[in-house]
Design an enzyme around this catalytic site. Structure first.
Site, mmCIF file in Angstrom:
data_model
loop_
_atom_site.group_PDB
_atom_site.id
_atom_site.type_symbol
_atom_site.label_atom_id
_atom_site.label_comp_id
_atom_site.label_asym_id
_atom_site.label_seq_id
_atom_site.Cartn_x
_atom_site.Cartn_y
_atom_site.Cartn_z
ATOM 1 N N ASP A 186 -2.831 31.717 32.129
ATOM 2 C CA ASP A 186 -2.671 31.418 33.549
ATOM 3 C C ASP A 186 -2.822 29.915 33.760
ATOM 4 O OD1 ASP A 186 -2.495 31.775 36.318
ATOM 5 O OD2 ASP A 186 -4.660 32.025 36.507
ATOM 6 N N GLU A 187 -2.162 29.372 34.790
ATOM 7 C CA GLU A 187 -2.231 27.942 35.110
ATOM 8 C C GLU A 187 -1.901 27.094 33.877
ATOM 9 O OE1 GLU A 187 -2.389 27.100 38.069
ATOM 10 O OE2 GLU A 187 -3.674 28.430 39.234
ATOM 11 N N THR A 199 -0.338 35.864 39.971
ATOM 12 C CA THR A 199 -1.439 36.724 39.512
ATOM 13 C C THR A 199 -0.994 38.174 39.466
ATOM 14 O OG1 THR A 199 -3.027 35.176 40.487
ATOM 15 C CG2 THR A 199 -3.831 37.364 39.908
ATOM 16 N N GLN A 259 2.513 21.807 40.302
ATOM 17 C CA GLN A 259 1.116 21.886 40.728
ATOM 18 C C GLN A 259 0.160 21.369 39.658
ATOM 19 O OE1 GLN A 259 -0.068 25.308 43.344
ATOM 20 N NE2 GLN A 259 1.795 26.239 42.537
ATOM 21 N N ARG A 319 -0.182 24.972 50.915
ATOM 22 C CA ARG A 319 -1.342 25.798 51.286
ATOM 23 C C ARG A 319 -1.126 26.448 52.649
ATOM 24 N NH1 ARG A 319 -2.203 26.922 46.917
ATOM 25 N NH2 ARG A 319 -0.334 25.697 46.576
#
Length: 670
Positions: A215-216, A33, A246, A603
């Site tokens: 993004d993503e 980001t 991911q 995470r």
């Protein structure tokens, strides 16, 4: 000038790259980001690209909002005015609102939500037809994503089931067009069709898109990829940021193979890898690298960290889910005694929602505050759906699903029989339900009382529509609340005063939000049409968290945890048929399950614990469980298998005992 000195060399290179399409392979916790927001600012401030020609898209409204705020903070003054940071669906809505004729729509078209879409599909089953509406909606969604129109689906059907669904698809599309409405899939599929078939529209939007940032990227579907290709065209102003490791949303249309397509469609594609992880310790990253290395990769990468090795990952064997929950909670108490940190630093992740139940029970027994992710969506509350249906109907009088929702809310004594006769009459006349209410011919189809109530309702709506042409959205919303006496209706239909107050507060929250969107100084100055379209897209699930205690243990699925991080993480239920899930034990499904486990591992910032059970109860029977293959795939030097009889386990048990006593004292003192 945008300062880039605090970026690492790979991040800075990704920000400065221009001239050819760029793929930024951003590993977990690598600052993606930061790269996107700095690149937005760099394009505007250093490259002189007007902000209105910079377009960034992502997948959630929350991510878009945060990205926009961070980008604006990097662009002083008014330089970023006109910048668009939004979701794919919000972008599709913008395109459709401008290209109405090419899309076959009329002004004020509606966006039907998932429940209305499902209801419409059920209604389209003809007499004697059996229909699995959920399955029909899923296959219609897949056809739309693949760009397959109803007539093509009819031609390509290979068996009776596909032919049945193709016929439903054809009826469904005709009905949406008759309602002047689109569903969520249309917000991508229709813009693709428009830009592909209309050169004028395509040239406009390509000129509008000086640089596109995604993004993503690994979560893009086939239709989203097609939309990206049409927007970028041949000018190569593209930065795609993602992580193939991911990609965990194949079940909702994500295509990780879009990475390969990008490489094929853009031969000049440059690839920059962000491999420095700023989140996790060395043991956690080594375990994650070892696990995900078993999946095939188009681009190889390996995460590393300068945070030191940290503690090994702990694996706790448990007898059953209740024992598992107790061991996890005891672990939390021990760690909190040692670190004295906030409960919000602790998270338990699992594959399926049902796994939270024993955890919740154990946390309650120990007086530990917790929050389960995935509460009721703001837009799922009846009062919000009612008021939005009214706004939709004022914006688009042909929105029959909205009409049906509000025709008897608040209660007008318009019964199902009256509505059924109205629908039959409207279908024969081929007019919307609201228009049919105003026709004299309807009187011969209804009892006098039913006809009088319908015409009274229609006249009230027509007067409200006149107001909508002269007043702003907030004035219209306030008019609705007053004339409906909606607060009294909520009090009348609530189970008690407390529930009534909660419902009234939610209406107040919706009003405040409309006020912000309609304000030309603090918002976007949206009109009623724009607001109803925008509200149909926004997911306010994150607002539910504001109503709960901030300092609480987080319980969530592995899917919900994507994008988050916590100092202390437990992943429960690492057993065959749970993680990996029983439906995905081989092939591409197993690879996605491994990616999901990888997401869970990454995470954790400081401490990571994995648990599995020897037995579980399934359908009333106790069955033996096999530890997950993913545990065996972790590099041995990164993992500490904690057996109950080991000296380390016994030392931890003593520490846990002290933690339990301290927790008990604190409970007695409250």
């Amino acid at each position: 000038m945008v300062a880039l000195a605090h970026l690492n060399p790979q991040q800075a290179a990704a920000v400065r790259h221009l001239g050819t399409p760029l793929l930024v392979l951003a590993g977990a916790g690598s600052g993606k980001t930061r790269v996107i927001t700095h690149k937005i600012a760099w394009l505007i401030e250093d490259c002189g690209i007007p902000a209105e020609r910079v377009l960034a898209v992502t997948f959630t409204n929350k991510a878009a909002r945060e990205m926009r705020e961070r980008a604006l903070a990097l662009c002083p003054g008014r330089a970023a005015r006109g910048l668009t940071v939004c979701t794919f669906h919000a972008l599709g809505l913008q395109i459709l609102r401008r290209e109405l004729r090419a899309a076959g729509l009329r002004p004020g078209f509606s966006v039907v939500d998932g429940q209305d879409s499902l209801h419409l599909i059920r209604e389209l089953a003809q007499a004697g037809e059996e229909l699995d509406a959920e399955a029909a909606r899923a296959i219609i969604s897949a056809w739309k994503d693949a760009g397959i129109a109803p007539e093509q689906a009819l031609r390509q059907a290979t068996d009776d089931r596909e032919m049945h669904f193709a016929r439903i698809y054809d009826r469904y599309e005709r009905q949406l067009r008759a309602y002047n409405a689109v569903d969520f899939d249309d917000l991508i599929a229709l813009p693709v069709r428009v830009l592909h078939g209309d050169r004028r529209a395509r040239e406009h939007w390509q000129a509008r898109t000086g640089h596109l940032l995604i993004d993503e990227y690994q979560d893009t579907s086939a239709a989203q990829y097609a939309l990206m290709r049409l927007l970028v065209g041949s000018h190569h102003g593209l930065t795609a940021v993602g992580d193939d490791d991911q990609s965990v949303y194949a079940w909702r249309g994500a295509r990780p193979e879009n990475l390969q397509r990008l490489k094929e469609d853009f031969p000049q594609l440059q690839v920059i890898k962000l491999e420095q992880n700023y989140r996790s310790t060395g043991h956690i990253l080594a375990a994650a690298n070892g696990l995900i290395a078993r999946n095939p990769h188009l681009f190889e990468k390996r995460l590393w960290s300068s945070l030191g090795p940290g503690d090994p990952i702990r694996v706790l064997p448990c007898n059953n889910p209740e024992h598992e929950a107790e061991r996890i909670v005891s672990d939390m108490l021990r760690l909190r005694l040692r670190h004295a940190d906030s409960w919000s630093h602790y998270a338990v992740l699992y594959r399926s929602n049902h796994q939270s139940r024993p955890l919740e029970q154990a946390l309650r027994e120990h007086g530990i505050p917790y929050r389960v992710s995935g509460g009721t969506s703001f837009f799922a509350y009846a009062e919000i759906k009612d008021l939005l249906a009214y706004l939709r109907l004022l914006s688009n009088p042909e929105d029959d699903p909205a009409f049906l929702r509000v025709v008897n809310v608040p209660r007008r004594h318009i019964g199902p029989g009256t509505v059924e006769r109205l629908a039959t009459y409207a279908a024969e006349r081929r007019v919307p339900l609201l228009q049919a209410c105003g026709e004299l011919g309807l009187a011969s189809h209804l009892p006098a009382a039913g006809y009088r109530r319908l015409t009274h309702f229609a006249q009230w709506l027509i007067e409200a529509q006149r107001l909508a042409h002269t007043e702003g959205p907030l004035a219209i919303f306030d008019h609705l609340l007053r004339s409906l006496d909606y607060e009294a209706w909520l009090r009348e239909t609530s189970s008690g005063p407390a529930q009534a107050e909660r419902r009234i507060a939610r209406v107040g929250e919706l009003r405040a939000w409309i006020a912000r969107m309609a304000d030309p100084d603090t918002g976007d100055g949206k009109d009623l049409d724009a607001i109803t379209g925008h509200l149909a897209l926004v997911d306010l699930m994150e607002r539910q968290g504001e109503e709960r205690a901030a300092d609480s243990v987080q319980l969530m699925t592995l899917h919900a945890a994507k994008g988050l991080e916590f100092p202390h993480v437990w992943i429960a239920g690492l057993e065959e048929a749970i993680l990996p899930h029983h439906a995905n034990l081989e092939g591409a499904g197993l690879e996605e399950e491994r990616r999901l486990a990888y997401v869970g591992l990454t995470r954790a910032q400081r401490h990571l614990t994995l648990t599995y059970c020897a037995q579980r109860n399934k359908s009333g029977e106790t069955v033996d469980c096999e530890p997950s293959r993913f545990l065996r795939e972790l590099p041995p030097d990164t993992v500490d298998w904690v057996e109950p009889s080991s000296p380390a386990a016994q030392a931890q048990a003593r520490e846990t005992g002290r933690a339990h006593l301290d927790n008990l004292r604190s409970l007695l003192q409250t």
